[in-house]
Design a protein around this motif. Structure first.
Motif, PDB file in Angstrom:
ATOM      1  N   SER A   1      38.431  49.233  50.051  1.00 20.86           N
ATOM      2  CA  SER A   1      37.702  47.970  49.950  1.00 20.86           C
ATOM      3  C   SER A   1      38.300  46.912  50.875  1.00 20.86           C
ATOM      4  O   SER A   1      39.524  46.727  50.909  1.00 20.86           O
TER       5      SER A   1
ATOM      6  N   ASP B   1      37.924  43.865  50.358  1.00 18.09           N
ATOM      7  CA  ASP B   1      38.247  42.756  49.457  1.00 18.09           C
ATOM      8  C   ASP B   1      39.518  43.120  48.686  1.00 18.09           C
ATOM      9  O   ASP B   1      39.467  43.624  47.563  1.00 18.09           O
TER      10      ASP B   1
ATOM     11  N   LYS C   1      41.862  41.336  47.281  1.00 21.80           N
ATOM     12  CA  LYS C   1      42.124  40.618  46.028  1.00 21.80           C
ATOM     13  C   LYS C   1      41.363  41.244  44.864  1.00 21.80           C
ATOM     14  O   LYS C   1      41.917  41.406  43.767  1.00 21.80           O
ATOM     15  N   SER C   2      40.110  41.615  45.089  1.00 17.99           N
ATOM     16  CA  SER C   2      39.324  42.229  44.014  1.00 17.99           C
ATOM     17  C   SER C   2      39.927  43.565  43.596  1.00 17.99           C
ATOM     18  O   SER C   2      39.979  43.894  42.405  1.00 17.99           O
TER      19      SER C   2
ATOM     20  N   ASP D   1      43.106  42.827  41.595  1.00 12.87           N
ATOM     21  CA  ASP D   1      42.757  42.316  40.266  1.00 12.87           C
ATOM     22  C   ASP D   1      42.230  43.444  39.371  1.00 12.87           C
ATOM     23  O   ASP D   1      42.536  43.492  38.170  1.00 12.87           O
ATOM     24  N   ALA D   2      41.448  44.359  39.960  1.00 14.11           N
ATOM     25  CA  ALA D   2      40.895  45.473  39.183  1.00 14.11           C
ATOM     26  C   ALA D   2      41.997  46.404  38.706  1.00 14.11           C
ATOM     27  O   ALA D   2      41.979  46.889  37.561  1.00 14.11           O
TER      28      ALA D   2
ATOM     29  N   LYS E   1      43.961  44.656  35.842  1.00 13.08           N
ATOM     30  CA  LYS E   1      43.177  44.648  34.607  1.00 13.08           C
ATOM     31  C   LYS E   1      43.164  46.036  33.967  1.00 13.08           C
ATOM     32  O   LYS E   1      43.344  46.180  32.749  1.00 13.08           O
TER      33      LYS E   1
ATOM     34  N   SER F   1      49.691  43.511  42.430  1.00 11.34           N
ATOM     35  CA  SER F   1      49.228  42.991  41.140  1.00 11.34           C
ATOM     36  C   SER F   1      50.367  42.392  40.328  1.00 11.34           C
ATOM     37  O   SER F   1      50.139  41.629  39.387  1.00 11.34           O
TER      38      SER F   1
END
Length: 231
Positions: free
Chosen positions: A15, A17, A19-20, A23-24, A27, A150
């Motif tokens: 990806s 992105d 940051k996404s 973050d995923a 989480k 993360s």
């Protein structure tokens, strides 16, 4: 206690992105400890070859497989019932059989702890395992970079402290029985456990059976099915 099917998050290792993706991963690690990865760099053809070699080996008679019984370096074959991951289980051992393979060098190592099936019957085995080990290790390092980010660490934190320098990465081929004897009713292919090591990359051929428990201290525990996702 069995629950329904669980939808785990999907992390795209390619990806743009970042940051996404970070973050995923955070989480997923906090909430379940499991996630799918896509664009991991392990080619479909290599996975197919890996499963084909694995299937061919586990179809051998038990006495032939036992010639490569797991050695003191934990490399080689482990028969059904030889391991019991859940010490509280009432059964003799788990139903699975497995084969451990460590790092494979570029040349034949004089003190290689790995055990290899006979080359005349498994001509592609070693090359397949070598290619898969390298591809899986590369994917694992990318995942570790996301985990480091993360945690607000540098992306190469785990590599810089030598966490992946000891060649302790292991391929573990697994085979679970289909039908079981009546005396094994209620037994598991692999009983309840938490994996050791930093991370586990689990590739499946689509056969269902994997379950996870997100809250091990809950009583009764809730075990949820994990569906196979292509890619």
């Amino acid at each position: 206690m069995a629950g329904g099917s669980l939808d785990l998050p999907v992390v795209d290792l390619a990806s743009p992105d970042l940051k996404s993706a970070v973050d995923a991963v955070r989480k997923a690690c906090v909430e379940s400890g499991f996630f799918y990865v896509t664009n991991h760099g392990i080619q479909d053809g290599l996975l197919e070859a890996l499963f084909a070699e694995s299937k061919k080996f586990f179809e051998l008679p038990l006495e032939e497989k036992m010639l490569l019984q797991r050695n003191s370096a934990h490399r080689g074959y482990t028969a059904p019932y030889a391991e019991k991951l859940d010490a509280s289980s009432e059964f003799q051992g788990d139903l699975k059989e497995s084969f451990y393979i460590g790092a494979v060098g570029d040349v034949d190592m004089p003190n290689d702890p790995n055990q290899w099936p006979p080359k005349e019957r498994f001509p592609s085995w070693k090359d397949t395992m070598k290619l898969y080990h390298a591809a899986a290790l590369a994917a694992g390092k990318r995942i570790l970079s996301l985990i480091a980010l993360s945690l607000d660490l540098e992306a190469e934190f785990f590599q810089n402290i030598g966490a992946v320098d000891c060649s302790s990465e292991v391929i573990r081929l697994l085979h679970y029985p289909g039908e079981v004897n009546e005396s094994d009713n209620g037994n598991y292919g692999a009983s309840a456990h938490s994996d050791y090591g930093m991370i586990t990359l689990l590739a499946t051929d689509g056969t269902p059976g994997l379950q996870i428990c997100r809250e091990k201290d809950r009583h009764p525990q809730l075990w949820e099915d994990v569906r196979h996702v292509d890619g």
